[in-house]
Design an enzyme around this catalytic site. Structure first.
Site, mmCIF file in Angstrom:
data_model
loop_
_atom_site.group_PDB
_atom_site.id
_atom_site.type_symbol
_atom_site.label_atom_id
_atom_site.label_comp_id
_atom_site.label_asym_id
_atom_site.label_seq_id
_atom_site.Cartn_x
_atom_site.Cartn_y
_atom_site.Cartn_z
ATOM 1 N N PHE A 119 0.845 -1.283 0.541
ATOM 2 C CA PHE A 119 0.259 -0.225 0.007
ATOM 3 C C PHE A 119 1.052 0.911 0.300
ATOM 4 O O PHE A 119 0.586 2.207 -0.508
ATOM 5 C CB PHE A 119 -1.081 0.001 1.153
ATOM 6 C CG PHE A 119 -0.544 0.372 2.443
ATOM 7 C CD1 PHE A 119 -0.343 1.585 2.824
ATOM 8 C CD2 PHE A 119 -0.021 -0.775 3.436
ATOM 9 C CE1 PHE A 119 0.493 1.863 3.866
ATOM 10 C CE2 PHE A 119 0.416 -0.249 4.606
ATOM 11 C CZ PHE A 119 1.266 1.133 4.841
ATOM 12 N N LYS A 143 -0.971 -6.415 -9.622
ATOM 13 C CA LYS A 143 -1.743 -5.902 -9.167
ATOM 14 C C LYS A 143 -1.828 -5.427 -7.705
ATOM 15 O O LYS A 143 -0.847 -5.247 -7.026
ATOM 16 C CB LYS A 143 -2.669 -7.192 -7.729
ATOM 17 C CG LYS A 143 -3.438 -7.244 -7.344
ATOM 18 C CD LYS A 143 -3.921 -8.262 -6.236
ATOM 19 C CE LYS A 143 -2.831 -7.815 -5.009
ATOM 20 N NZ LYS A 143 -3.138 -6.221 -3.994
ATOM 21 N N SER A 177 5.163 -7.221 2.626
ATOM 22 C CA SER A 177 5.891 -7.587 4.317
ATOM 23 C C SER A 177 6.674 -9.524 3.816
ATOM 24 O O SER A 177 6.463 -9.821 3.001
ATOM 25 C CB SER A 177 4.562 -7.560 4.770
ATOM 26 O OG SER A 177 3.568 -8.785 4.856
ATOM 27 N N CYS A 225 9.546 1.603 3.500
ATOM 28 C CA CYS A 225 10.799 0.029 4.099
ATOM 29 C C CYS A 225 12.222 0.850 4.309
ATOM 30 O O CYS A 225 12.896 -0.350 5.018
ATOM 31 C CB CYS A 225 10.984 -0.557 3.057
ATOM 32 S SG CYS A 225 11.684 0.514 1.336
ATOM 33 N N GLU A 270 8.846 -5.398 12.466
ATOM 34 C CA GLU A 270 8.474 -3.986 11.944
ATOM 35 C C GLU A 270 7.122 -3.437 12.629
ATOM 36 O O GLU A 270 6.013 -3.533 12.720
ATOM 37 C CB GLU A 270 8.280 -4.118 10.629
ATOM 38 C CG GLU A 270 8.288 -3.156 9.763
ATOM 39 C CD GLU A 270 7.638 -3.965 8.165
ATOM 40 O OE1 GLU A 270 7.068 -4.772 8.257
ATOM 41 O OE2 GLU A 270 8.373 -3.063 7.559
HETATM 42 P P1 NAD Z 1 1.498 -6.907 2.599
HETATM 43 O O1 NAD Z 1 2.358 -7.863 2.396
HETATM 44 O O2 NAD Z 1 0.758 -7.010 3.891
HETATM 45 O O3 NAD Z 1 0.745 -6.715 1.611
HETATM 46 C C1 NAD Z 1 1.305 -6.411 0.131
HETATM 47 C C2 NAD Z 1 0.800 -7.171 -0.665
HETATM 48 O O4 NAD Z 1 1.074 -9.058 -1.153
HETATM 49 C C3 NAD Z 1 -1.033 -6.668 -1.154
HETATM 50 O O5 NAD Z 1 -1.471 -6.494 -2.586
HETATM 51 C C4 NAD Z 1 -1.394 -7.945 -1.365
HETATM 52 O O6 NAD Z 1 -2.823 -7.721 -1.789
HETATM 53 C C5 NAD Z 1 -0.916 -9.312 -1.450
HETATM 54 N N1 NAD Z 1 -0.665 -10.123 -0.474
HETATM 55 C C6 NAD Z 1 -0.822 -9.919 1.000
HETATM 56 N N2 NAD Z 1 -0.530 -11.558 1.461
HETATM 57 C C7 NAD Z 1 -0.687 -12.331 0.695
HETATM 58 C C8 NAD Z 1 -0.848 -13.555 0.556
HETATM 59 N N3 NAD Z 1 -0.404 -14.506 1.439
HETATM 60 N N4 NAD Z 1 -0.543 -14.012 -1.189
HETATM 61 C C9 NAD Z 1 -0.023 -13.157 -2.076
HETATM 62 N N5 NAD Z 1 -0.098 -11.987 -1.560
HETATM 63 C C10 NAD Z 1 -0.437 -11.216 -0.541
HETATM 64 O O7 NAD Z 1 2.569 -5.537 2.849
HETATM 65 P P2 NAD Z 1 1.061 -3.927 3.211
HETATM 66 O O8 NAD Z 1 1.069 -4.387 4.484
HETATM 67 O O9 NAD Z 1 0.865 -3.780 1.905
HETATM 68 O O10 NAD Z 1 2.970 -3.371 2.834
HETATM 69 C C11 NAD Z 1 4.169 -3.003 3.739
HETATM 70 C C12 NAD Z 1 4.635 -3.777 3.752
HETATM 71 O O11 NAD Z 1 5.934 -3.753 2.819
HETATM 72 C C13 NAD Z 1 5.914 -3.272 5.088
HETATM 73 O O12 NAD Z 1 6.181 -4.800 5.374
HETATM 74 C C14 NAD Z 1 7.077 -2.841 4.058
HETATM 75 O O13 NAD Z 1 7.943 -2.765 4.604
HETATM 76 C C15 NAD Z 1 7.118 -3.708 2.724
HETATM 77 N N6 NAD Z 1 7.954 -3.376 1.397
HETATM 78 C C16 NAD Z 1 8.900 -3.399 1.542
HETATM 79 C C17 NAD Z 1 9.534 -2.418 0.458
HETATM 80 C C18 NAD Z 1 10.885 -3.044 0.449
HETATM 81 O O14 NAD Z 1 11.903 -2.507 0.014
HETATM 82 N N7 NAD Z 1 11.456 -4.136 0.751
HETATM 83 C C19 NAD Z 1 9.262 -1.133 0.213
HETATM 84 C C20 NAD Z 1 7.966 -1.203 0.540
HETATM 85 C C21 NAD Z 1 7.333 -1.997 1.562
#
Ligand code: NAD
Length: 514
Positions: A155, A179, A232, A287, A389
């Site tokens: 997000f 997506k 995540s 992140c 986190e």
């Molecule tokens: P999230 O993992 O909850 O969701 C990310 C995406 O994955 C969403 O589009 C979601 O619909 C999908 N998703 C969720 N669970 C899933 C599953 N079991 N199987 C397949 N798809 C699934 O993350 P969030 O809350 O949207 O974003 C925040 C997280 O992203 C934080 O942990 C942050 O550190 C990380 N992040 C990392 C970086 C990086 O460069 N490493 C950059 C930005 C954000």
């Protein structure tokens, strides 16, 4: 400015058309600054997911064979389009993702720079030839596209992640299914319209909204060559497992818990300015946000005093207001999660030196999802607030005896996205660059985000697998090193070895085997 009263309908984009999903439900889209429902987002199923992959698979052969300058023409045009639509795109981000509008403009600007990097694809996908492997035989390496790639966004960076995946994937000749997060789909809706208006051939880029069901459909889909995610760590591991079972290529960036080391000679004014931007920018939902601050005793008390003073003075409120420093967090759930961590910190024995719960807000923002700047001191590395986190504007300050102690904390942490140090000492700088056990290091910068020419990604639980985004690594992920072994048969050899088969009239043809 984008109106918040008209309801927004987010739609899928499949095979060159905006489509309504009819097999699924929807979830509300909120404005986190006010808590108001501003629209709805369809929750796709395997059916929409499959339709998008099928469109991308059909489009692949023609797109692969499209001359490179023509493919790059679309990337140039996207770049131009983003410059022209910069404000509208930034407002879309500030509305549903609720990053402060000034930061949202910064995110769009960064994607414009990523597109400039992607325009170097023709130089970076040039192959190699090894002549003379044997008589008349040469070897060639061709950077070839693989087919359909699929990408999943978090997000918190709806534009940036578009930039990390899509220009590199389609610029190298693949087709794509994307997506976005259901919590911040607006940027992609606007960006997709911009790309549609450029006349990108149908099926080259498709967008499906929804949650894990959409993604899980890709694991078994024979048309999918690879999947990339920014999200995540648990999500990255789940996708790695699904893709691993089916031999798909992956590029999976996970969660983070970033350290900042403060040494005795840290330049205090720059340090404080950087901690505010890094710790509270995007309400800590980055992140590369600093979360744990390891400070040496010589400077600890002065640092904490200056940090508290500066943190208390930060303004909070509607993300659309450019005069305010910090917007809300993404959702009611996120606010509750962050508040739970604040409670856990207290129960775990840390000192809550600044409590960001229940910040003062303008009347129209009281139903928004706000947590103010929060500072814990007397934190130790084993506490949950130092380990997990939080993804909110919460800083944990720890005392550490020397640089080795800080480096040990970083090494022992399960995540390894970024870490930075504030010091003027060249020895500390070199030691930190060499020994900090993370993927991205900053020196006297709070957010150590690499420029688009360089790879972006962490290590340990912050990166599942090996592939980082951006730079040459970003291009490599979307290509394979296809090898051709080529024998050239000279007319004389052909004539000498196979006289009987030589064409009438003594004419000979050369032939190339690959
Ligand atoms: P999230 O993992 O909850 O969701 C990310 C995406 O994955 C969403 O589009 C979601 O619909 C999908 N998703 C969720 N669970 C899933 C599953 N079991 N199987 C397949 N798809 C699934 O993350 P969030 O809350 O949207 O974003 C925040 C997280 O992203 C934080 O942990 C942050 O550190 C990380 N992040 C990392 C970086 C990086 O460069 N490493 C950059 C930005 C954000």
């Amino acid at each position: 400015m984008m109106s918040q009263t008209e309801q927004i309908r987010i739609r899928d984009y499949i095979n060159g058309e905006w489509v309504e999903q009819n097999s699924s439900g929807s979830v509300p889209l909120n404005n986190p600054s006010t808590g108001a429902v501003i629209g709805e987002v369809p929750m796709g199923t395997a059916r929409e997911s499959r339709a998008a992959v099928a469109a991308a698979a059909d489009a692949f052969p023609a797109w692969r064979d499209t001359p490179l300058p023509k493919r790059m023409g679309y990337i140039f045009a996207m770049h131009r389009g983003m410059i022209d639509a910069k404000e509208a795109l930034a407002q879309a981000i500030a509305l549903d993702q609720a990053k402060n509008i000034a930061e949202a403009r910064g995110e769009v600007q960064r994607v414009i720079e990523i597109l400039e990097m992607a325009c170097t694809i023709p130089a970076l996908i040039q192959g190699e030839t090894v002549p003379g492997i044997a008589n008349n035989i040469s070897g060639r390496i061709i950077k070839a596209p693989l087919g359909v790639f699929c990408g999943v966004a978090p997000f918190n960076f709806p534009a940036l992640v578009f930039g990390w995946f899509i220009p590199f994937a389609i610029g190298t000749g693949n087709t794509f299914v994307y997506k976005p997060s259901t919590e911040s789909p607006l940027f992609m809706q606007k960006m997709m319209q911009l790309i549609h208006d450029l006349g990108l051939p149908k099926g080259v880029l498709n967008v499906v909204h929804g949650d894990r069901e959409v993604v899980e459909a890709w694991y078994e889909d024979e048309d999918v060559a690879g999947v990339c995610l920014v999200g995540s760590s648990p999500t990255a591991k789940a996708i790695a497992e699904g893709c691993g079972r089916n031999g798909k290529k992956t590029m999976l960036l996970g969660g983070a818990k970033n350290f900042m080391m403060v040494m005795e000679d840290a330049p205090m004014d720059q340090l404080i300015e950087n901690v505010l931007i890094s710790g509270y920018g995007s309400a800590g939902q980055r992140c590369l946000a600093v979360s744990n601050i390891a400070c040496v005793p010589e400077i600890h008390d002065e640092f904490v005093e200056r940090l508290l003073q500066a943190s208390k003075n930060l303004s909070i409120g509607d993300a659309m207001n450019p005069d305010l420093f910090m917007g809300p967090v993404i959702s009611r759930n996120a606010k509750e999660r962050i508040e739970n961590y604040i409670q856990l910190g207290i129960e775990g024995g840390a000192t809550l030196t600044l409590d960001g719960r229940n910040p003062e807000l303008a009347a129209e923002n009281r139903d928004g999802y706000f947590v103010g700047p929060t500072v814990f001191t007397d934190v130790t590395p084993g506490m949950r607030i130092a380990q997990e986190e939080i993804f909110g504007p919460v800083l944990s300050v720890m005392k550490v005896g020397c640089i080795d102690g800080g480096l040990r904390m970083i090494r022992n942490h399960k995540m390894g996205n970024g870490a930075c140090i504030f010091t003027q000492n060249a020895y500390y700088i070199e030691k930190f660059i060499n020994e900090a056990d993370v993927g991205m290091v900053g020196v006297n910068v709070g957010v150590c985000a690499p420029h688009p020419y360089m790879p972006f990604g962490g290590i340990k639980d912050s990166l599942v697998g090996n592939n980082k985004v951006q730079g040459k690594e970003g291009i490599d992920f979307f290509t394979q090193n296809k090898v051709a072994t080529v024998r050239v048969i000279s007319p004389q050899d052909a004539a000498g070895k196979d006289q009987a088969a030589a064409p009438a009239g003594g004419e000979v043809r050369s032939c190339v085997a690959s």
